[in-house]
Enzyme design. Sequence first.
Site, PDB file in Angstrom:
ATOM      1  N   HIS A 464       0.833  -1.204   0.000  1.00 14.08           N
ATOM      2  CA  HIS A 464       0.000   0.000   0.000  1.00 14.08           C
ATOM      3  C   HIS A 464       0.872   1.260   0.000  1.00 14.08           C
ATOM      4  O   HIS A 464       0.703   2.149  -0.848  1.00 14.08           O
ATOM      5  CB  HIS A 464      -0.912  -0.019   1.227  1.00 14.08           C
ATOM      6  CG  HIS A 464      -1.775   1.202   1.375  1.00 14.08           C
ATOM      7  ND1 HIS A 464      -3.108   1.216   1.034  1.00 14.08           N
ATOM      8  CD2 HIS A 464      -1.499   2.457   1.841  1.00 14.08           C
ATOM      9  CE1 HIS A 464      -3.606   2.420   1.263  1.00 14.08           C
ATOM     10  NE2 HIS A 464      -2.645   3.193   1.754  1.00 14.08           N
ATOM     11  N   GLU A 465       1.789   1.321   0.952  1.00 18.48           N
ATOM     12  CA  GLU A 465       2.625   2.518   1.043  1.00 18.48           C
ATOM     13  C   GLU A 465       3.536   2.663  -0.169  1.00 18.48           C
ATOM     14  O   GLU A 465       3.844   3.783  -0.602  1.00 18.48           O
ATOM     15  CB  GLU A 465       3.436   2.508   2.338  1.00 18.48           C
ATOM     16  CG  GLU A 465       2.587   2.508   3.608  1.00 18.48           C
ATOM     17  CD  GLU A 465       1.581   3.649   3.668  1.00 18.48           C
ATOM     18  OE1 GLU A 465       1.824   4.699   3.039  1.00 18.48           O
ATOM     19  OE2 GLU A 465       0.546   3.483   4.334  1.00 18.48           O
ATOM     20  N   HIS A 468       1.753   4.501  -2.876  1.00 20.69           N
ATOM     21  CA  HIS A 468       1.889   5.955  -2.714  1.00 20.69           C
ATOM     22  C   HIS A 468       3.251   6.422  -3.227  1.00 20.69           C
ATOM     23  O   HIS A 468       3.362   7.468  -3.885  1.00 20.69           O
ATOM     24  CB  HIS A 468       1.782   6.332  -1.228  1.00 20.69           C
ATOM     25  CG  HIS A 468       0.390   6.377  -0.684  1.00 20.69           C
ATOM     26  ND1 HIS A 468      -0.629   7.074  -1.295  1.00 20.69           N
ATOM     27  CD2 HIS A 468      -0.146   5.822   0.438  1.00 20.69           C
ATOM     28  CE1 HIS A 468      -1.741   6.955  -0.563  1.00 20.69           C
ATOM     29  NE2 HIS A 468      -1.469   6.198   0.484  1.00 20.69           N
ATOM     30  N   HIS A 471       3.396   6.823  -6.889  1.00 23.37           N
ATOM     31  CA  HIS A 471       2.691   8.038  -7.307  1.00 23.37           C
ATOM     32  C   HIS A 471       3.634   9.241  -7.243  1.00 23.37           C
ATOM     33  O   HIS A 471       3.599  10.128  -8.107  1.00 23.37           O
ATOM     34  CB  HIS A 471       1.487   8.239  -6.388  1.00 23.37           C
ATOM     35  CG  HIS A 471       0.407   9.109  -6.942  1.00 23.37           C
ATOM     36  ND1 HIS A 471      -0.741   9.415  -6.242  1.00 23.37           N
ATOM     37  CD2 HIS A 471       0.279   9.747  -8.126  1.00 23.37           C
ATOM     38  CE1 HIS A 471      -1.513  10.191  -6.966  1.00 23.37           C
ATOM     39  NE2 HIS A 471      -0.915  10.418  -8.117  1.00 23.37           N
TER      40      HIS A 471
END
Length: 675
Positions: A464-465, A468, A471
Amino acid sequence: MTNPLLEPWTGPFQLPPFPAIRDEDFGPAFEAGLAEARRNIAKIAGSAEAPTFANTIEALELAEEVLDRVSGVFYNLAGADSTPAREALQRELAPKMAAFSSEVTMNADLFARIDTLWQGQDTLTLTDEQRRVLELYRRMFVRAGAALDEAGRKRMAEVKELLAVLSTQFSQNLLADERDWFLPLEKADLEGLPGFVVTAARSAAAERGREGHVLTLSRSLIVPFLQFSSRRDLRETAWRAWVARGANGGETDNRALAAEILKLREERAKLLGYDSFAAYKLETEMAKTPGAVRDLLMRVWEPARAKAEADGAVLTGMMQGDGVNGPLEPWDWRYYSEKRRLAEHDLDEAELKPYFGLDAMIQAAFDTAHRLFGLDFKPLDLTLYHPDARAWEVTRDGRHMAVFIGDYFARGSKRSGAWCSSFRGQRKLGGDRRPVVVNVCNFAKPAAGEPALLSWDDARTLFHEFGHALHAMLSDVTYGFIAGTSVARDFVELPSQLYEHWLEVPQVLDRHARHAATGAPMPADLRDRLIAAATYDQGFATVEYIASALVDLAFHEGAAPADPMAVQAGVLEKIGMPAAIPMRHATPHFAHVFSGDGYSSGYYSYMWSEVMDADAFDAFREAGDAFDPATAKRLEEAILSAGGSREADTLYRAFRGRMPGVEPLLRGRGLVDAG
């Protein structure tokens, strides 16, 4: 002595010179950065030249270079490796930084220049990105109070300073409660705990300079304790301490702070002419209105509660079979759910965990990024801000893309949770500046010489991290104002939640889920059972999350409550919250909502993004390949590299061709039949 924060950073990749930085350097560096920024802002606002995009907007983009650089170091360290000196400076800086922000966004001359550009934009030769940046700058100034009268601007500045002080105190109170509580465990207290939990408890004791074992409030330790400890009395003690964070009375109690924060937020919204803080906050998000948020949450709530109640009945029967009478309690749920998972899916956390070594999962995340986006990761031998942190250079076809830092282990100086941040963001204005991105997690640290092992949930957090981080690292815009994760709050979780899906791809597990001791791949039947159980206990997970999101919305949708705890209780009663499931984040430790404005009136955003991430991964399924090159390229170009260069729904449609419904989310959580 020279101040390393103010000298040119000439080391590898112009990283901060961490070994040379002392806590006492930060205060003078902030003063110098603020002074430089004020000079630059005054020069822009007082210019006798007619406003142009270059002499106003682009000049603003570069006006706070030193301040941004110092802030990037300080606030990352304050969250990941706090010290008493850093906490004291954080309290001192909170009102100063808020006051500076108000100085800028309420500068009448500066706003007049921006508004002139906005009103005459059709006469300017602007690129689409420049139009977007101009629009967002003007919107930021208006929403900050630039168009208010003098009295309104003065009061708005006061409100923001107070909010900054209170939010900082909320965070530090929570950190203190998490850092200070621990429960010594005797040999008999370890009954039922698998080896990895015992090891983590021993490491937690060693970190505190104690012999034996202790239980702490680190999620990576307390959750497996609640899953495996056969000592119901200790599970209750641990659970009560966990949910009492921020509500223990005394100096670290957050309940009065929460009420004051909500009152000030309401005043802030009313000053700007909004009916409520929720109306103000959601205006610029994809959801737009509180009603749209409530509609989504309640559409998912009903099937989730039904699933949770059915699961609770099964767990109650199991508990009674053990001779424990009375209702299922919150400290019982995870324990009996783990037993049920073993019985129904033949999945044992102790059997699974050796296949999820931390280093292996890092490589899995890197390998997935390579196969999707052509990124390569090379370890860097650097001294960072803490011995646990490590760094990699990120390249593509030999071109430097970013530096990625991973800081994975829990420690007393680190706030709880997991997050992605940047020491430096991407932009092209003034030269091609590549980002320095950091993922911070709180995984249990192993004993010396032993491998770090993750739970399945830990591995999902890591992916998940890293979503990010992608991105931020793949950002490809001219202006830092819209780079990377600078998007609507209910869109920012899309890349992170989407990336989690690749952890469940069989090729990823086959390649990287290897036994820490033997190196053997995860057996195919174990892998298949793991994937088949992916939606296990989603009733519980969905209910605890939505309850928190609905309470957050209720706090901000009308008049600020004098007693937030009463509002919390009222919401839970109204929706029929199952008694054995607590909110994921109760008010006194709801850092998402009260440690700053980031997720205030916006905790729903994880689910809003999940509607899209479930549909977005379907694009790869429809292509017949989880690594389909054309789909990956479209994902990068439409979303990951685009930052906030367009409205979020426009970005999503560019990738998918349409907006999704809620059905993929319900299927993905196992709340409706997959067929």
